[in-house]
Design a protein around this motif. Structure first.
Motif, PDB file in Angstrom:
ATOM      1  N   ARG A 262       0.840  -1.200   0.000  1.00  0.00           N
ATOM      2  CA  ARG A 262       0.000   0.000   0.000  1.00  0.00           C
ATOM      3  C   ARG A 262       0.884   1.262   0.000  1.00  0.00           C
ATOM      4  O   ARG A 262       0.613   2.220  -0.720  1.00  0.00           O
ATOM      5  N   THR A 263       1.945   1.231   0.784  1.00  0.00           N
ATOM      6  CA  THR A 263       2.891   2.357   0.811  1.00  0.00           C
ATOM      7  C   THR A 263       3.536   2.554  -0.562  1.00  0.00           C
ATOM      8  O   THR A 263       3.652   3.685  -1.049  1.00  0.00           O
ATOM      9  N   VAL A 264       3.932   1.444  -1.187  1.00  0.00           N
ATOM     10  CA  VAL A 264       4.578   1.528  -2.510  1.00  0.00           C
ATOM     11  C   VAL A 264       3.617   2.165  -3.518  1.00  0.00           C
ATOM     12  O   VAL A 264       4.004   3.030  -4.326  1.00  0.00           O
TER      13      VAL A 264
ATOM     14  N   ILE B 118       1.019   4.175  -2.864  1.00  0.00           N
ATOM     15  CA  ILE B 118       0.846   5.602  -2.520  1.00  0.00           C
ATOM     16  C   ILE B 118       2.019   6.417  -3.075  1.00  0.00           C
ATOM     17  O   ILE B 118       1.827   7.475  -3.692  1.00  0.00           O
TER      18      ILE B 118
ATOM     19  N   ALA C  52      -4.954   4.246  -1.809  1.00  0.00           N
ATOM     20  CA  ALA C  52      -4.212   5.492  -1.611  1.00  0.00           C
ATOM     21  C   ALA C  52      -5.107   6.621  -1.103  1.00  0.00           C
ATOM     22  O   ALA C  52      -4.617   7.713  -0.816  1.00  0.00           O
TER      23      ALA C  52
END
Lengths: 95, 458
Positions: free
Chosen positions: B364-366, B368, B416
């Motif tokens: 999820r971070t990647v 975003i 995101a």
């Protein structure tokens, strides 16, 4: 990860629901396919990446320590179930 | 929005809406409940107008709510057996704001039970049919709301979008569908699916109406601690000079006519001096897998409250409390609800948590970060909404992975927290609707709506 009937029964137990035999068989193949699909995530490199659990971007929302006015009264909430006795919800035996 | 006035009575508008609802309901199965009191409310609005009293910005406007919004107006079922018989004493904040402006509720629309699905076929009450072809799906999960607007029964309808549940049915039925920035509209009083991605949004026939509905409903709510301070009222539409298209999204797995519609739109933008920027976003193809880990995990948690004790359906034949839980949930949930709860409990269980849930949270971070980089190069991104137009009823309902793949272009936004807007983009040769998706950075909702308006005028 191989999904067998034991896995399905264990997950049903964790999920608190009863499954019929035909349902269990269908779920076994469905869940196997889904797990195979989501395992493709292993191809993404996440080395050194921090996890994200929310996208709200705000922290520590404070409010005065006062009881907020509720939208429904206890009587209104109790009226949503049929088995009320002495202002309590009656359920089958627990032990 | 066409509102009630001296010349245009609320009663006439509401009567017309109810007549159309009754006419289409038997074939299309749009509503779970139709509001018999709507005419009384319309009469009251006409009386106020006649006597010169103030009326709201939505006076007399017929509207519908997806049947997962709580309000003491009919039963809130979420199209699930387990909630049957539940009439909520509380009202969702979004519904409260719409009612306060004088909008008149025509009915509650059908959805996939608990919004789990992309076709409205997972409804306990049966599927809603596509507005252009009765043999095809309405899309989902907010299928009933999309069809209610497409068949001109109501001027607008509410929806919820956790992974595409507004945008995909909007594209399948040729209407506008907005999934706002995460937190823009209060989720208070909406049946929870996945709390970190659930969004309240709307279906309309034009972008101006979306703007008005955002003005009315966006804003912070003490009852939803994840609602954002109202950015919408203070925001201004930014000029859109650069539109991004995603290279990886142009491939054989997408329907040829949808690809052609996207190309045509890109050409149209080019001629009107919008620069087209090609983007490489390789992580997006992993968004669907991450989504189908994170969302089931949150579903397993949110749906654990449905125990048959305090409201809704309760299984009769249980002598023990634990049996009561298991029987109620076993009988009350649909197969897709069970699949998602079980997957959720699997990815959260010890031994698998790191490999699945934690991995997905990192993905999820990647994702975003990838969007953040993309928006350094362009103002908005234009993509398909779904890989194909409305598919035939029954063709995917027993193949969960095929159904999940419907959401491949819509879910990355939810992870995101970005806003997304479906704009109608013509029809296939067969007469099925095609929609395209505009994606912007967080809080760019007004820019999206304004750009949709500009595209409509071009």
């Amino acid at each position: 990860m191989e999904v067998n009937q034991e896995t399905i029964q264990h997950l049903a137990e964790l999920s608190n629901f009863a499954l019929s035999e035909s349902e269990s068989a269908g779920l076994q193949s469905n869940i196997q396919e889904i797990l195979t699909y989501i395992s493709e995530l292993n191809q993404l490199d996440t080395e050194g990446i921090e996890p994200t659990y929310q996208v709200f971007e705000m922290e520590n929302i404070w409010r005065p320590d006062e009881i907020m006015k509720q939208d429904a009264s206890p009587d209104e909430l109790l009226s949503l179930t049929e088995t009320v006795e002495k202002h309590q919800i009656k359920v089958p035996k627990v032990l | 929005m066409k509102i009630a006035s001296q010349e245009n009575s609320a009663v006439a508008m509401v009567k017309a809406a109810l007549e159309r609802a009754e006419k289409y309901q038997p074939e299309y199965h749009i509503f779970n409940w139709i509001n018999e009191q709507a005419l009384d409310q319309a009469q009251e609005i006409d009386r106020r107008i006649a006597s010169g009293e103030p009326v709201g910005r939505l006076a007399g406007v017929p509207y519908a709510i997806k049947d997962n919004f709580l309000a003491p107006l009919g039963e809130t079922t979420a199209s699930a057996h387990i909630l049957e018989g539940f009439t909520s004493p509380v009202t969702a904040t979004a519904v409260q704001k719409l009612e306060a402006e004088g909008a008149v509720l025509i009915g509650r629309t059908n959805l996939d039970a608990f919004a789990h699905g992309s076709s409205t076929e997972n409804s306990y009450f049966g599927p809603t049919k596509n507005s252009k072809d009765l043999s095809r799906v309405a899309g989902g999960s907010s299928g009933g709301s999309a069809v209610a607007v497409a068949l001109d029964i109501v001027q607008f309808a509410t929806g919820t979008d956790t992974g595409g549940s507004i945008r995909q049915p909007a594209s399948f039925n040729g209407v506008y569908g907005l999934k706002p920035t995460y937190g823009a509209i209060s989720r208070y009083g909406v049946v929870a699916m996945a709390s970190s991605t659930d969004c309240v949004g709307f279906f309309t026939g034009n972008p101006d109406d979306l703007d008005l509905l955002m003005e009315i409903t966006a804003g912070q709510d003490a009852k939803d601690l994840t609602s954002l301070p109202d950015f919408y009222a203070q925001s201004q539409a930014k000029p859109v000079k650069k539109v991004g298209i995603i290279k990886d999204f142009d491939n054989e797995s997408i329907d040829a006519e949808i690809r052609a519609a996207l190309k045509a739109k890109v050409e149209q933008l080019r001629v009107s001096d919008v620069e087209i920027v090609e983007l490489e976003m390789p992580a997006l193809k992993h968004a669907l897998a991450a989504y189908y880990i994170i969302v089931p995990a949150e579903i397993a948690s949110n749906l654990s409250r449905h125990d048959g004790i305090r409201y809704g359906f309760r299984s009769e034949s249980s002598s023990h409390l634990q049996d009561l839980y298991c029987n109620t949930r076993g009988e009350g949930f649909m197969s897709e609800n069970k699949r998602r709860i079980m997957i959720g409990n699997f990815v959260l269980s010890s031994g698998f948590y790191d490999a699945y849930y934690l991995k997905a949270a990192k993905a999820r971070t990647v994702i975003i970060n990838e969007y953040a980089k993309a928006f350094e190069k362009c103002d908005l991104i234009l993509t398909p909404v779904s890989p194909n137009p409305a598919f035939e009823l029954g063709s995917k309902v027993n193949d969960p992975v095929a159904m999940y793949l419907e959401d491949v272009f819509s879910v990355p936004l939810n992870l995101a927290g970005l806003p997304g807007l479906t704009v109608p983009a013509g029809q296939t040769k067969q007469g099925l609707d095609i929609g395209l998706q505009l994606v912007g950075p967080r809080r760019s909702d007004r820019t999206l709506i304004n750009f949709a308006k500009e595209m409509e005028e071009k």
